[in-house]
Write a protein that holds these residues in place. Structure first.
Motif, PDB file in Angstrom:
ATOM      1  N   SER A   8      14.069   8.597  -0.758  1.00 54.96           N
ATOM      2  CA  SER A   8      12.811   8.116  -0.893  1.00 54.96           C
ATOM      3  C   SER A   8      12.453   8.155   0.385  1.00 54.96           C
ATOM      4  O   SER A   8      13.177   7.471   1.321  1.00 54.96           O
ATOM      5  CB  SER A   8      12.061   7.276  -1.819  1.00 54.96           C
ATOM      6  N   PHE A   9      11.044   7.866   0.568  1.00 51.37           N
ATOM      7  CA  PHE A   9      10.445   7.656   1.860  1.00 51.37           C
ATOM      8  C   PHE A   9      10.723   6.135   1.968  1.00 51.37           C
ATOM      9  O   PHE A   9      10.650   5.278   1.249  1.00 51.37           O
ATOM     10  CB  PHE A   9       8.644   7.031   1.859  1.00 51.37           C
ATOM     11  N   LEU A  10      11.244   6.125   3.434  1.00 47.05           N
ATOM     12  CA  LEU A  10      11.227   4.496   4.069  1.00 47.05           C
ATOM     13  C   LEU A  10      10.188   3.242   3.140  1.00 47.05           C
ATOM     14  O   LEU A  10       9.386   3.498   3.384  1.00 47.05           O
ATOM     15  CB  LEU A  10      11.595   4.066   5.172  1.00 47.05           C
ATOM     16  N   THR A  11      11.013   2.169   3.394  1.00 45.45           N
ATOM     17  CA  THR A  11       9.739   0.915   2.835  1.00 45.45           C
ATOM     18  C   THR A  11       9.924  -0.372   3.896  1.00 45.45           C
ATOM     19  O   THR A  11      10.552  -0.044   4.309  1.00 45.45           O
ATOM     20  CB  THR A  11      10.167   0.319   1.116  1.00 45.45           C
ATOM     21  N   LYS A  12       8.611  -1.318   3.352  1.00 44.29           N
ATOM     22  CA  LYS A  12       8.662  -2.385   4.488  1.00 44.29           C
ATOM     23  C   LYS A  12      10.320  -2.952   4.530  1.00 44.29           C
ATOM     24  O   LYS A  12      11.197  -3.183   5.657  1.00 44.29           O
ATOM     25  CB  LYS A  12       7.648  -2.980   4.386  1.00 44.29           C
ATOM     26  N   GLU A  13      10.465  -3.221   3.179  1.00 41.17           N
ATOM     27  CA  GLU A  13      12.149  -3.467   3.266  1.00 41.17           C
ATOM     28  C   GLU A  13      13.196  -2.699   3.809  1.00 41.17           C
ATOM     29  O   GLU A  13      14.165  -3.311   4.180  1.00 41.17           O
ATOM     30  CB  GLU A  13      12.473  -4.309   1.863  1.00 41.17           C
ATOM     31  N   ASP A  14      13.216  -1.357   4.094  1.00 37.25           N
ATOM     32  CA  ASP A  14      14.606  -0.512   4.481  1.00 37.25           C
ATOM     33  C   ASP A  14      13.687  -0.767   5.736  1.00 37.25           C
ATOM     34  O   ASP A  14      14.898  -1.165   6.382  1.00 37.25           O
ATOM     35  CB  ASP A  14      13.904   0.806   4.348  1.00 37.25           C
TER      36      ASP A  14
END
Length: 115
Positions: free
Chosen positions: A50-56
């Motif tokens: 999936s698309f990167l998250t702020k946590e990633d």
């Protein structure tokens, strides 16, 4: 012995995808000609890329430790970096690659790890 990462990026099922028919045939022939090589298959849709998250992003730019390696994104980046060869099986949709392939490139193109 080489490690070959076979990356599949098509939402169609195996029997319905011309891309997979061609790439699977290539991989089988490659394996016949290089029996000592190890092939790892990574299906991006089955993996749930999936698309990167702020946590990633925080993990990507944070310190790299054995604990951070367990993070899904870094684990995939390490898998990519540790491979010797790559086979990409993805169709052309709307004159480009599927969005999931771009998301995968965002996972693996990390400073210090992108090949």
């Amino acid at each position: 012995m080489n490690t070959v990462l076979y990356i599949k990026a098509n939402a169609k099922p195996e029997g319905m995808s011309r891309t997979f028919k061609i790439s699977d045939s290539f991989v089988n022939e490659y394996q016949n000609n290089n029996p000592q090589d190890r092939i790892i298959t990574l299906d991006l849709y089955k993996e749930g890329i999936s698309f990167l998250t702020k946590e990633d992003i925080a993990v990507i730019f944070g310190p790299k430790t054995e604990e951070s390696r367990k993070n899904r994104v870094l684990n995939i980046a390490y898998q990519f970096a540790e491979a010797d060869k790559y086979i990409l099986a993805e169709p052309m949709w709307n004159f480009g690659m599927p969005a999931i392939m771009k998301a995968y490139f965002d996972y693996v193109c990390i400073k210090g790890y992108c090949v």
